[in-house]
Design a protein around this motif. Structure first.
Motif, mmCIF file in Angstrom:
data_model
loop_
_atom_site.group_PDB
_atom_site.id
_atom_site.type_symbol
_atom_site.label_atom_id
_atom_site.label_comp_id
_atom_site.label_asym_id
_atom_site.label_seq_id
_atom_site.Cartn_x
_atom_site.Cartn_y
_atom_site.Cartn_z
ATOM 1 N N GLU A 160 46.722 32.633 43.618
ATOM 2 C CA GLU A 160 46.148 31.926 42.473
ATOM 3 C C GLU A 160 45.182 30.816 42.873
ATOM 4 O O GLU A 160 44.449 30.319 42.039
ATOM 5 C CB GLU A 160 47.268 31.350 41.597
ATOM 6 N N SER A 161 45.186 30.416 44.146
ATOM 7 C CA SER A 161 44.326 29.309 44.561
ATOM 8 C C SER A 161 42.862 29.748 44.613
ATOM 9 O O SER A 161 42.546 30.917 44.788
ATOM 10 C CB SER A 161 44.764 28.780 45.925
ATOM 11 N N GLU A 162 41.978 28.759 44.441
ATOM 12 C CA GLU A 162 40.541 29.020 44.485
ATOM 13 C C GLU A 162 40.103 29.215 45.937
ATOM 14 O O GLU A 162 40.552 28.498 46.825
ATOM 15 C CB GLU A 162 39.778 27.840 43.880
ATOM 16 N N PRO A 163 39.206 30.153 46.189
ATOM 17 C CA PRO A 163 38.720 30.348 47.551
ATOM 18 C C PRO A 163 37.830 29.185 47.994
ATOM 19 O O PRO A 163 37.240 28.494 47.152
ATOM 20 C CB PRO A 163 37.913 31.646 47.462
ATOM 21 N N ALA A 164 37.733 28.972 49.293
ATOM 22 C CA ALA A 164 36.891 27.902 49.826
ATOM 23 C C ALA A 164 35.419 28.178 49.532
ATOM 24 O O ALA A 164 34.642 27.267 49.257
ATOM 25 C CB ALA A 164 37.115 27.765 51.328
ATOM 26 N N GLU A 188 57.523 35.105 48.732
ATOM 27 C CA GLU A 188 56.914 35.466 47.446
ATOM 28 C C GLU A 188 56.340 34.253 46.717
ATOM 29 O O GLU A 188 55.241 34.324 46.168
ATOM 30 C CB GLU A 188 57.946 36.172 46.561
ATOM 31 N N SER A 189 57.054 33.134 46.723
ATOM 32 C CA SER A 189 56.564 31.945 46.010
ATOM 33 C C SER A 189 55.287 31.405 46.644
ATOM 34 O O SER A 189 54.340 31.034 45.945
ATOM 35 C CB SER A 189 57.633 30.860 45.975
ATOM 36 N N LYS A 190 55.223 31.382 47.976
ATOM 37 C CA LYS A 190 54.021 30.903 48.668
ATOM 38 C C LYS A 190 52.872 31.878 48.480
ATOM 39 O O LYS A 190 51.714 31.477 48.341
ATOM 40 C CB LYS A 190 54.307 30.706 50.159
ATOM 41 N N PHE A 191 53.187 33.167 48.477
ATOM 42 C CA PHE A 191 52.144 34.182 48.299
ATOM 43 C C PHE A 191 51.509 34.065 46.917
ATOM 44 O O PHE A 191 50.292 34.173 46.770
ATOM 45 C CB PHE A 191 52.724 35.585 48.510
ATOM 46 N N ALA A 192 52.331 33.821 45.901
ATOM 47 C CA ALA A 192 51.814 33.669 44.537
ATOM 48 C C ALA A 192 50.865 32.477 44.449
ATOM 49 O O ALA A 192 49.816 32.550 43.804
ATOM 50 C CB ALA A 192 52.960 33.520 43.553
#
Length: 97
Positions: A51-55, A43-47
């Motif tokens: 939230e990360s910006e796409p390439a 769950e923590s990695k998925f979050a």
């Protein structure tokens, strides 16, 4: 009109009908890929991934055109469907040559 052109036009007509109907029939629940990722990735990695910006920024994120509501969704899906059909047609023509 040859058979290939008839096939292409029928495919285009079907794609447009699906494009118009899809925004009204689509489920608001996460798609299969997203829900599978939720089950496999912590769950923590998925979050963090969510939230990360796409390439690469999508020209029409979430299958919609911002500020247009359902008509923007219909237009985005229609444009994408026609683009994919044209790309496939071009690849087919190039492969045939």
């Amino acid at each position: 009109m040859n058979q290939n052109m008839k096939f292409l036009l029928v495919g285009l007509a079907i794609a447009i009908v699906i494009s118009v109907a899809a925004p009204f029939l689509a489920s608001p629940a996460p798609d299969g890929l997203e829900s599978s990722a939720e089950n496999v990735i912590e769950e923590s990695k998925f979050a963090v991934l969510e939230e990360s910006e796409p390439a690469i920024q999508s020209p029409m994120p979430d299958y919609s055109i911002e500020g247009m509501g359902k008509s923007g969704e219909i237009l985005a899906i229609t444009i994408g469907s026609i683009a994919m059909l044209l790309i496939a047609y071009g690849i087919g023509k190039a492969a045939k040559a």
